[in-house]
Design a protein around this motif. Structure first.
Motif, PDB file in Angstrom:
ATOM      1  N   ARG A  42       0.821  -1.204   0.000  1.00  0.00           N
ATOM      2  CA  ARG A  42       0.000   0.000   0.000  1.00  0.00           C
ATOM      3  C   ARG A  42       0.856   1.255   0.000  1.00  0.00           C
ATOM      4  NH1 ARG A  42      -3.784  -0.322   4.887  1.00  0.00           N
ATOM      5  NH2 ARG A  42      -1.851  -1.002   5.809  1.00  0.00           N
ATOM      6  N   THR A  97       3.486  -2.839   7.288  1.00  0.00           N
ATOM      7  CA  THR A  97       2.237  -2.245   7.751  1.00  0.00           C
ATOM      8  C   THR A  97       2.504  -1.114   8.734  1.00  0.00           C
ATOM      9  OG1 THR A  97       1.157  -4.378   7.475  1.00  0.00           O
ATOM     10  CG2 THR A  97       0.008  -2.756   8.816  1.00  0.00           C
ATOM     11  N   ASP A  98       3.480  -1.319   9.627  1.00  0.00           N
ATOM     12  CA  ASP A  98       3.802  -0.284  10.613  1.00  0.00           C
ATOM     13  C   ASP A  98       4.405   0.964   9.976  1.00  0.00           C
ATOM     14  OD1 ASP A  98       2.903  -1.909  12.663  1.00  0.00           O
ATOM     15  OD2 ASP A  98       4.914  -2.620  13.210  1.00  0.00           O
ATOM     16  N   GLU A 146       3.984   1.975   6.596  1.00  0.00           N
ATOM     17  CA  GLU A 146       3.275   2.524   5.438  1.00  0.00           C
ATOM     18  C   GLU A 146       2.677   3.906   5.697  1.00  0.00           C
ATOM     19  OE1 GLU A 146       0.515  -0.557   4.410  1.00  0.00           O
ATOM     20  OE2 GLU A 146       1.965  -1.555   3.121  1.00  0.00           O
ATOM     21  N   ASP A 147       1.994   4.082   6.817  1.00  0.00           N
ATOM     22  CA  ASP A 147       1.369   5.381   7.091  1.00  0.00           C
ATOM     23  C   ASP A 147       2.393   6.495   7.283  1.00  0.00           C
ATOM     24  OD1 ASP A 147      -1.222   4.490   6.751  1.00  0.00           O
ATOM     25  OD2 ASP A 147      -1.508   4.063   8.892  1.00  0.00           O
ATOM     26  N   PRO A 148       3.425   6.296   8.121  1.00  0.00           N
ATOM     27  CA  PRO A 148       4.419   7.373   8.249  1.00  0.00           C
ATOM     28  C   PRO A 148       5.113   7.681   6.920  1.00  0.00           C
ATOM     29  CG  PRO A 148       4.714   5.774  10.012  1.00  0.00           C
ATOM     30  CD  PRO A 148       3.692   5.220   9.068  1.00  0.00           C
ATOM     31  N   SER A 152       3.846   7.316   3.898  1.00  0.00           N
ATOM     32  CA  SER A 152       2.880   8.041   3.067  1.00  0.00           C
ATOM     33  C   SER A 152       2.786   9.502   3.485  1.00  0.00           C
ATOM     34  CB  SER A 152       1.502   7.394   3.161  1.00  0.00           C
ATOM     35  OG  SER A 152       1.537   6.100   2.628  1.00  0.00           O
ATOM     36  N   GLN A 153       2.847   9.766   4.776  1.00  0.00           N
ATOM     37  CA  GLN A 153       2.804  11.146   5.265  1.00  0.00           C
ATOM     38  C   GLN A 153       4.033  11.934   4.811  1.00  0.00           C
ATOM     39  OE1 GLN A 153       2.319  10.679   9.492  1.00  0.00           O
ATOM     40  NE2 GLN A 153       0.180  10.062   9.313  1.00  0.00           N
ATOM     41  N   GLU A 190       3.621  12.699   1.075  1.00  0.00           N
ATOM     42  CA  GLU A 190       2.671  13.799   0.864  1.00  0.00           C
ATOM     43  C   GLU A 190       3.286  15.134   1.258  1.00  0.00           C
ATOM     44  OE1 GLU A 190      -0.235  14.158  -0.746  1.00  0.00           O
ATOM     45  OE2 GLU A 190       0.371  12.171  -1.398  1.00  0.00           O
TER      46      GLU A 190
END
Length: 89
Positions: free
Chosen positions: A7, A35-36, A38-40, A42-43, A46
């Protein structure tokens, strides 16, 4: 490269090479670690994209400001020339 089931954001030319390399390394990690992260990640991506857009807007505004100043300087020179001509009459 980043696996198709990941992702993580797909990289492109607008991302620094360091982020592309980080994405590649994250994609090589076991899924539970991916998974741990991916969000950081992506931030951060961006944030880099947003900063690039802002930089583009600022550069465009500076270019327009330079052009406006040239027109104002021309107008000022013409006004001074007209004034001098009227004073000479």
């Amino acid at each position: 490269m980043i696996s198709s089931r990941s992702r993580l954001p797909r990289h492109d030319d607008e991302l620094p090479n360091e982020l592309v390399e980080l994405a590649r390394r994250i994609a090589a990690l076991p899924p539970e670690y991916q998974t741990d992260l991916e969000d950081p990640f992506s931030q951060v991506v961006e944030s880099v994209r947003r900063r690039r857009r802002i930089l583009g807007v600022v550069q465009e505004a500076l270019s327009q400001l330079r052009l406006d100043i040239k027109y104002l300087m021309f107008d000022l020179d013409m006004t001074k020339r007209e004034r001098d001509e009227l004073l000479a009459e």
